[in-house]
Design a protein around this motif. Structure first.
Motif, PDB file in Angstrom:
ATOM      1  N   THR A 130     -13.746  -3.666  -7.505  1.00 44.42           N
ATOM      2  CA  THR A 130     -13.049  -4.558  -6.105  1.00 44.42           C
ATOM      3  C   THR A 130     -11.701  -5.081  -5.824  1.00 44.42           C
ATOM      4  O   THR A 130     -12.413  -6.150  -6.450  1.00 44.42           O
ATOM      5  N   ASP A 131     -10.664  -4.563  -5.858  1.00 48.28           N
ATOM      6  CA  ASP A 131      -9.735  -5.625  -6.109  1.00 48.28           C
ATOM      7  C   ASP A 131      -7.805  -4.692  -5.246  1.00 48.28           C
ATOM      8  O   ASP A 131      -8.798  -3.765  -4.677  1.00 48.28           O
ATOM      9  N   ASP A 132      -7.227  -5.548  -4.476  1.00 50.90           N
ATOM     10  CA  ASP A 132      -6.478  -5.112  -3.710  1.00 50.90           C
ATOM     11  C   ASP A 132      -5.507  -4.131  -4.226  1.00 50.90           C
ATOM     12  O   ASP A 132      -5.489  -3.526  -3.796  1.00 50.90           O
ATOM     13  N   GLN A 133      -5.546  -4.573  -5.338  1.00 53.71           N
ATOM     14  CA  GLN A 133      -3.810  -3.844  -6.521  1.00 53.71           C
ATOM     15  C   GLN A 133      -4.969  -2.346  -6.473  1.00 53.71           C
ATOM     16  O   GLN A 133      -4.007  -1.584  -6.466  1.00 53.71           O
ATOM     17  N   LEU A 134      -6.021  -2.527  -7.224  1.00 50.68           N
ATOM     18  CA  LEU A 134      -6.082  -1.550  -7.149  1.00 50.68           C
ATOM     19  C   LEU A 134      -6.596  -0.548  -6.546  1.00 50.68           C
ATOM     20  O   LEU A 134      -6.017   0.574  -6.696  1.00 50.68           O
ATOM     21  N   LYS A 135      -7.226  -1.098  -5.506  1.00 49.05           N
ATOM     22  CA  LYS A 135      -7.278  -0.527  -4.410  1.00 49.05           C
ATOM     23  C   LYS A 135      -5.839   0.497  -4.295  1.00 49.05           C
ATOM     24  O   LYS A 135      -6.052   1.703  -2.974  1.00 49.05           O
ATOM     25  N   ASN A 136      -4.235  -0.525  -3.743  1.00 48.39           N
ATOM     26  CA  ASN A 136      -3.148   0.257  -3.019  1.00 48.39           C
ATOM     27  C   ASN A 136      -3.096   1.399  -4.391  1.00 48.39           C
ATOM     28  O   ASN A 136      -2.348   1.755  -3.807  1.00 48.39           O
ATOM     29  N   LYS A 196      -4.672   3.322  -6.065  1.00 52.63           N
ATOM     30  CA  LYS A 196      -6.129   4.113  -5.904  1.00 52.63           C
ATOM     31  C   LYS A 196      -6.603   4.400  -7.441  1.00 52.63           C
ATOM     32  O   LYS A 196      -6.828   5.035  -8.290  1.00 52.63           O
ATOM     33  N   ASN A 212      -4.026   9.188 -11.130  1.00 51.98           N
ATOM     34  CA  ASN A 212      -5.387   9.101  -9.630  1.00 51.98           C
ATOM     35  C   ASN A 212      -4.967  10.365  -8.700  1.00 51.98           C
ATOM     36  O   ASN A 212      -6.063  10.542  -7.989  1.00 51.98           O
ATOM     37  N   ASN A 236       1.024  -0.858  -0.165  1.00 52.35           N
ATOM     38  CA  ASN A 236       0.305   0.477   0.063  1.00 52.35           C
ATOM     39  C   ASN A 236       0.463   1.269  -0.278  1.00 52.35           C
ATOM     40  O   ASN A 236       0.284   1.877   0.188  1.00 52.35           O
TER      41      ASN A 236
END
Ligand code: GLA
Length: 391
Positions: free
Chosen positions: A280-286, A288, A332, A249
Motif C-alpha cells: 500500500t503506497d500512494d506512488q504504486l497506486k498512482n 498501478k 501494468n 495520479n
C-alpha cells in the motif's frame, strides 16, 4: 494410459524432427525453450511486414552477430520486433514482446511495443509547453496529457531504412514542422547495432530548424523468461538510482526528487520485482504498479545503470545509457485479452517490463529538471545499450 504414452512418444518424436529440420532449414530459426513450452524461436516472416505506407516501403530487417544473437526490426515505428539471445543452456530465447505482422502493430491502442518513441518519450502535462514565450499545444492522447509523441508519434511513422551491414541498421525520419503540435522540422537518425558481445546498441541523433523539445527513447517490452511467459514479477532488478520522480495520479511528476530508501522504489540492491509491488503506497497506486522515472546516480555507457535477471532462463540484461533517467514500467496496462502476440501468445498483466532511458517526464514544464530543449545548430545525441549474458 498405454495410448497416452504412445501419443506422447509420437509428439516428442515429431517435435524433435521439427526442431531439427527448422534449425537446419533456415538460419533465422533457432531452438529455444521458454518456461512454458518447448518451441522454436524464430523471427517473424518478413512477408508479413511488407507494405507501402504513405508512399514508403515497410519491411522487416534482421541483424545477426557471430553468436547467432538475432534482432528483427521493422522501419514502421522503428520497432524492435524480436531479440533472440542465449539462455544459460545456450538456447536462443526471444526476450521481446511483439507481433507476427505489421497489421497488429497498426491496431488502435497498441501499447508501443518495441517502438522508437518521439518526439517526446513519456508525458507532457496537458500537452502544453512554451518556448521563448510561444505556447504550443500537443495531442492529448493519455487522459489529460500527451504521451509518447501523441496520436501519431514516431511509433506510427515510417522511417527510411538502410541496412549498413549484417549487424547494423540505420533508420532516418524527418518530422515536419508542426507534426503532433511540435515546432521545427526535425531530422532524426537512429542506429540499431548488434555487437559481438551480445549487446544491442541504439544511437539517436537529431537536428532541428526551430527551437523544439525532444526526448527520444525505445519502448521495448522485455521478458527475460521468454516473451509470452506469464510474468516478470519473479525477475530480479537492480537500478543504480537513489531517487525517483514521484508523480500525481495522471503520472505527471510533482517536480520533487524523492529518495528511494525505505520505499518500494529501492532497487539499489537486487530485489525481486514482485517483493514490494503489492504494497500500500500512494506512488504504486498512482502508477498501478511501477511506472516511474528513476534518477540515475551515474549515467554511463561503461558501467550498467540497471540490471535484470531471470530465475527461469538465467538471462541477465545490463542497461547502459548516457540519459539522466530511466522509466521502469512493470507492464501494468497489459491485459492479455487477445492471443495476438507472436506465435499466438497472450501478453497478460505484468508479463513484460520496460526500461526506457530518457530525460525526465514533463521536463519542458519543470524548470528544475534537465532541459530537453533542442535549438537550431545543436546536435542531439544519445546512446543506450542493452547487453545480454546468462548465468
Ligand atoms: C510508458 C508509460 C506507461 C504506459 C506505457 C504504455 O511506459 O509510462 O504509463 O503508458 O508507456 O502503455
Amino acid at each position: 494410459m498405454m495410448r497416452l504414452t504412445k501419443n506422447h512418444f509420437y509428439i516428442t518424436a515429431w517435435a524433435l524432427i521439427f526442431n531439427y529440420s527448422c534449425s537446419q532449414s533456415a538460419d533465422k530459426k533457432a531452438t529455444i525453450a521458454t518456461d512454458s513450452l518447448s518451441t522454436v524461436a524464430t523471427v517473424p516472416d518478413s512477408a508479413a511486414f511488407k507494405a507501402t505506407i504513405a508512399g514508403k516501403q515497410v519491411g522487416l530487417f534482421v541483424l545477426k552477430n557471430k553468436n547467432n544473437v538475432t534482432a528483427a526490426i521493422t522501419n514502421y515505428g522503428g520497432r524492435l520486433v524480436s531479440l533472440l539471445v542465449p539462455d544459460n543452456k545456450g538456447k536462443l530465447t526471444d526476450v521481446i514482446l511483439g507481433y507476427d505482422s505489421l497489421k497488429s502493430y497498426q491496431k488502435p491502442r497498441e501499447p508501443y511495443f518495441g517502438a522508437i518513441i518521439g518526439r517526446y518519450g513519456n508525458r507532457i502535462a496537458k500537452g502544453k509547453f512554451s518556448i521563448d514565450g510561444k505556447a504550443y499545444q500537443l495531442d492529448i492522447n493519455d487522459g489529460v496529457n500527451t504521451l509518447h509523441g501523441g496520436f501519431k508519434g514516431f511509433y506510427a511513422q515510417v522511417f527510411d531504412a538502410k541496412q549498413l551491414s549484417t549487424n547494423e541498421l540505420e533508420l532516418t525520419y524527418v518530422s515536419k514542422d508542426g507534426e503532433g503540435g511540435y515546432p521545427g522540422n526535425l531530422s532524426v537518425k537512429v542506429h540499431y547495432i548488434l555487437t559481438d558481445d551480445n549487446a544491442l546498441k541504439i544511437t539517436y541523433e537529431a537536428t532541428t530548424d526551430k527551437p523544439t523539445v525532444l526526448n527520444l527513447t525505445n519502448h521495448a517490452y522485455f521478458n527475460l523468461n521468454g516473451a509470452g511467459s506469464k510474468t516478470i514479477t519473479d525477475n530480479q532488478l537492480q537500478i543504480n538510482a537513489d531517487r525517483f520522480t514521484p508523480v500525481d495520479n495522471t503520472l505527471i511528476p510533482t517536480g520533487k526528487l524523492q529518495p528511494v530508501k525505505g520505499t518500494p522504489f529501492d532497487f539499489t540492491a537486487f530485489k525481486t520485482i514482485g517483493t514490494d509491488i503489492g504494497q500500500t503506497d500512494d506512488q504504486l497506486k498512482n502508477g498501478k504498479g511501477y511506472d516511474h522515472n528513476f534518477v540515475l546516480n551515474k549515467p554511463s555507457l561503461t558501467a550498467a545503470v540497471a540490471t535484470v535477471k531471470s530465475p527461469v532462463t538465467g538471462i541477465v540484461m545490463d542497461v547502459y545509457t548516457d540519459e539522466p533517467g530511466l522509466q521502469f514500467y512493470s507492464g501494468n496496462f497489459l491485459t492479455g485479452d487477445k492471443h495476438d502476440g507472436k506465435h499466438g501468445a497472450a501478453y497478460g498483466y505484468r508479463s513484460a517490463l520496460c526500461l526506457e532511458t530518457q530525460h525526465f517526464p514533463d521536463a519542458p514544464n519543470q524548470p528544475s529538471f534537465a532541459s530537453t530543449l533542442l535549438k537550431p545548430g545543436q546536435i542531439y545525441k544519445t546512446t543506450t545499450i542493452y547487453k545480454f549474458s546468462a548465468k
